[in-house]
Design a protein around this motif. Structure first.
Motif, short mmCIF file in Angstrom:
data_model
loop_
_atom_site.label_atom_id
_atom_site.label_comp_id
_atom_site.label_asym_id
_atom_site.label_seq_id
_atom_site.Cartn_x
_atom_site.Cartn_y
_atom_site.Cartn_z
N GLN A 206 -72.26 -86.19 55.23
CA GLN A 206 -72.80 -87.21 56.12
C GLN A 206 -71.63 -88.26 56.81
O GLN A 206 -72.04 -88.42 58.18
CB GLN A 206 -73.60 -88.03 55.21
N ARG A 228 -74.01 -81.83 44.10
CA ARG A 228 -74.60 -83.03 43.54
C ARG A 228 -74.89 -82.79 41.89
O ARG A 228 -75.46 -81.70 41.76
CB ARG A 228 -75.96 -83.32 44.13
N GLN A 242 -76.42 -76.48 52.68
CA GLN A 242 -77.16 -76.98 53.86
C GLN A 242 -76.81 -76.40 55.26
O GLN A 242 -75.69 -76.11 55.74
CB GLN A 242 -76.87 -78.59 53.95
N ASP A 244 -76.17 -78.35 58.25
CA ASP A 244 -76.18 -79.52 58.54
C ASP A 244 -75.82 -79.80 60.32
O ASP A 244 -75.18 -79.13 60.65
CB ASP A 244 -74.85 -80.01 58.00
N HIS A 454 -83.71 -93.28 52.20
CA HIS A 454 -82.86 -91.90 52.70
C HIS A 454 -81.46 -92.23 52.39
O HIS A 454 -81.00 -92.21 51.32
CB HIS A 454 -83.06 -91.74 54.30
N GLY A 491 -84.38 -82.91 55.90
CA GLY A 491 -84.38 -84.35 56.26
C GLY A 491 -83.28 -84.97 56.86
O GLY A 491 -81.96 -84.43 57.01
N GLY A 492 -83.66 -85.92 57.80
CA GLY A 492 -82.36 -86.57 58.43
C GLY A 492 -82.85 -88.05 58.91
O GLY A 492 -84.12 -88.41 58.58
N SER A 493 -82.13 -88.58 60.05
CA SER A 493 -82.36 -89.79 60.49
C SER A 493 -81.78 -89.92 61.83
O SER A 493 -80.73 -89.33 61.90
CB SER A 493 -82.27 -90.69 59.68
N ALA A 538 -80.45 -82.30 58.11
CA ALA A 538 -79.80 -81.02 57.27
C ALA A 538 -80.98 -80.38 56.67
O ALA A 538 -81.90 -81.22 56.14
CB ALA A 538 -78.69 -81.92 56.00
N1 ASP Z 1 -76.96 -86.00 54.99
C1 ASP Z 1 -78.45 -85.99 54.47
C2 ASP Z 1 -78.82 -85.19 53.35
O1 ASP Z 1 -78.12 -84.23 52.88
C3 ASP Z 1 -79.06 -85.27 56.06
C4 ASP Z 1 -78.98 -86.17 57.26
O2 ASP Z 1 -79.46 -87.40 57.04
O3 ASP Z 1 -78.56 -85.55 58.12
O4 ASP Z 1 -79.86 -85.25 53.18
#
Ligand code: ASP
Length: 593
Positions: A206, A228, A242, A244, A454, A491-493, A538
């Motif tokens: 990120q 994680r 991912q 990404d 998030h 998910g992303g933003s 991602a």
């Molecule tokens: N880094 C975020 C995640 O791993 C994805 C993102 O916001 O692009 O969920």
């Protein structure tokens, strides 16, 4: 006893020969799948990545060929030369791509033998997963797993090609880095050169991808491992992959439209057609109608809000929930009046495990409402419930009356359970939905502070900025998730690109200035040097692959996965290390088990 491969060159894969090759000479190399001794003739199924070829060894063949075939056992590695011919009348196998042909073997070289196997290399063999993972190399010889890895490779290639064609540059980001706040526990790596200091393995790239936008890369992507340290569920692994991506000078719609194109490409690799634009649900709609923020929209059984209709109800539980700011909601299970006492007990157990204090139910029968709560409800209330839920004779109503979060979760979980129980979920459908407008913050009761829904770099919606001080829980974020069949696959933003807003969000999250500087100072500093508006997303490649391949477990689409306990049974990791290694790292193990 073994022979060298020598100057023999393979002419094709076993699984590639067809009727078009009849009359040709070929040289094949592979593993013995099966040997069948038919008196004189010996048949060997030879296997490689592409499939199986039937080899025939005749007693009349030259030299020791026939005798050598006698000694072959499962998984011996052999090279053979011979001619391709049509199988005799009536012996063709329509289930094999090579089923029309066989090889009349004239020469053989046995390149290696194999110990007796812990399990057969067959797709439908019923082997304990722990055994499969210990002997993963044997497990991976099974065609179904090989096909999954091949498809995964194709999906990665298609991803790279599509994103490259759309102007994205693949940039590698560090694996030894600093903690990233995705909300999970970090894996830590002690530094030998800086005693007492630790790297964290990235929970995602990120921060780096945002910094790449500051660096002017404009469009970044990476097919990347993330780490994680969480308790593992069926669809999670401690290290996972991912897809990404991050883009500059974009809004949500730009990200969504490029990524819908990527999803088309990924699914078409598996022969699946998907048709964006995908439907949208706001977070509030998703949770309101399906009880969860990752709704499986392949079936109905939606939640119905009865709060207004039941405020003031004579049934205390409903009235209390409605008058104390909670909700009363229900689902109507078509045909559910036939559920047994045991079914209802099961459902009550599920409801309790998600925080419900009980589960009120009503069976709608020819004779009227059969229910422990019927006597508390007025006819008007019953009528209101019937008209809102559409309940008919034969149906079952299940109620949740609680704080909204509890009632939604409980009914959302019951909905999924009942959908599965009654076979309401069409297995072959692919139903995508974008969930948008997530709340920016959640309140953590145990830690008594706001947390990011998030991650803390997600931008608040412009029109909600004013609410930051007055009603933080109402602030919506410019965040979006892509959900497929009830699974969050991405998910992303849109990110915060101004340091003043970023600092404000940190303050909201109770992250003090010094702490923010220590943890993300480099990002805050970077944001001060002309950061473009940017956003990204991602996708979870493993999850996508397990859906595409209809795998029961995410482990089936990962070559070397970990168990639920986070262990690698093949290499026996994690394991103890030498005292010398610990000393070099200035690490002392406090408690040995
Ligand atoms: N880094 C975020 C995640 O791993 C994805 C993102 O916001 O692009 O969920």
């Amino acid at each position: 006893m073994f022979e060298k491969m020598g100057d023999w060159k393979r002419t094709s894969y076993c699984g590639e020969l067809t009727a078009a090759d009849i009359g040709k000479n070929a040289c094949l190399m592979g593993w013995v799948q099966r040997r069948r001794d038919h008196g004189g003739l010996i048949f060997i199924d030879l296997r490689d990545r592409a499939g199986i070829m039937q080899l025939v060894f005749s007693p009349e063949s030259q030299g020791n060929v026939h005798e050598a075939a006698h000694g072959l056992r499962s998984e011996f590695v052999v090279a053979v030369k011979g001619s391709v011919r049509r199988r005799p009348e009536g012996t063709a196998n329509p289930n094999l791509s090579t089923g029309q042909v066989e090889m009349d073997v004239q020469e053989i070289r046995i390149l290696n033998d194999s110990e007796p196997l812990p399990f057969m290399i067959e797709d439908d063999s019923d082997v304990a997963e722990t055994t499969r993972l210990k002997y993963r190399y044997l497990d991976l010889r099974r065609p179904s797993l090989q096909n999954k890895l091949v498809l995964r490779h194709k999906v990665s290639m298609a991803t790279r090609n599509y994103l490259a064609d759309n102007g994205f540059i693949e940039v590698e980001t560090p694996v030894l880095t600093k903690s990233t706040p995705e909300g999970a526990r970090d894996f830590l790596v002690p530094s030998r050169l800086s005693p007492g200091h630790f790297f964290a393995l990235p929970q995602s790239p990120q921060l780096f991808k945002q910094i790449l936008m500051v660096a002017g890369m404009d469009r970044y992507f990476q097919v990347v491992k993330c780490f994680r340290d969480e308790d593992l569920r069926a669809d999670r692994q401690p290290e996972f992959t991912q897809i990404d991506a991050e883009m500059s000078f974009v809004d949500r719609e730009d990200v969504i439209s490029v990524m819908e194109g990527l999803i088309i490409k990924i699914f078409s690799e598996a022969g699946l057609t998907v048709n964006p634009p995908f439907p949208r649900l706001t977070y509030a709609e998703a949770v309101g109608r399906f009880g969860v923020d990752n709704p499986d929209v392949r079936f109905g059984l939606e939640l119905v809000d009865l709060t207004k209709a039941l405020a003031g109800s004579g049934f205390k539980v409903f009235n209390d929930a409605a008058s104390k700011g909670g909700v009363v909601k229900a689902i109507c299970v078509s045909g559910g009046a036939s559920f047994s006492r045991k079914d209802l007990d099961d459902l009550t157990g599920i409801a309790a495990s998600f925080g419900a204090k009980g589960l009120a139910w009503v069976k709608v029968t020819e004779e009227g409402w059969q229910s422990p709560i019927a006597k508390f409800l007025l006819d008007d209330e019953k009528n209101a419930i019937t008209s809102a839920t559409g309940a008919k004779v034969g149906d079952l109503l299940l109620f949740a009356a609680d704080k909204a979060a509890v009632a939604n979760t409980v009914l959302g979980r019951l909905r999924l359970n009942i959908g599965g129980r009654l076979g309401l979920i069409p297995k072959d459908e692919l139903k995508f939905v974008w969930v948008t407008d997530f709340p920016m913050f959640d309140y953590d009761e145990t830690e008594k502070r706001h947390v990011a829904v998030h991650h803390p770099f997600t931008a608040p919606m412009d029109e909600d900025l004013e609410l930051m001080d007055t009603a933080p829980l109402q602030v919506r974020a410019k965040a979006y998730d892509l959900v497929l069949n009830g699974s969050e696959i991405g998910g992303g933003s849109i990110r915060i690109h101004r340091s003043d807003i970023q600092e404000k969000v940190f303050a909201m999250l109770g992250i003090q200035k010094e702490e923010a500087m220590e943890r993300f100072g480099f990002l805050l500093e970077a944001l001060s040097f002309g950061t473009p508006p940017h956003g990204g997303i991602a996708f979870g490649l493993d999850r996508i692959m397990s859906i595409i391949t209809k795998s029961d477990s995410i482990r089936d689409v990962i070559a070397f996965p970990k168990t639920q306990k986070g262990a690698d049974l093949m290499t026996d990791a994690p394991s103890v290390v030498d005292q010398k290694q610990l000393d070099e790292l200035f690490v002392r193990v406090a408690k040995k088990v």
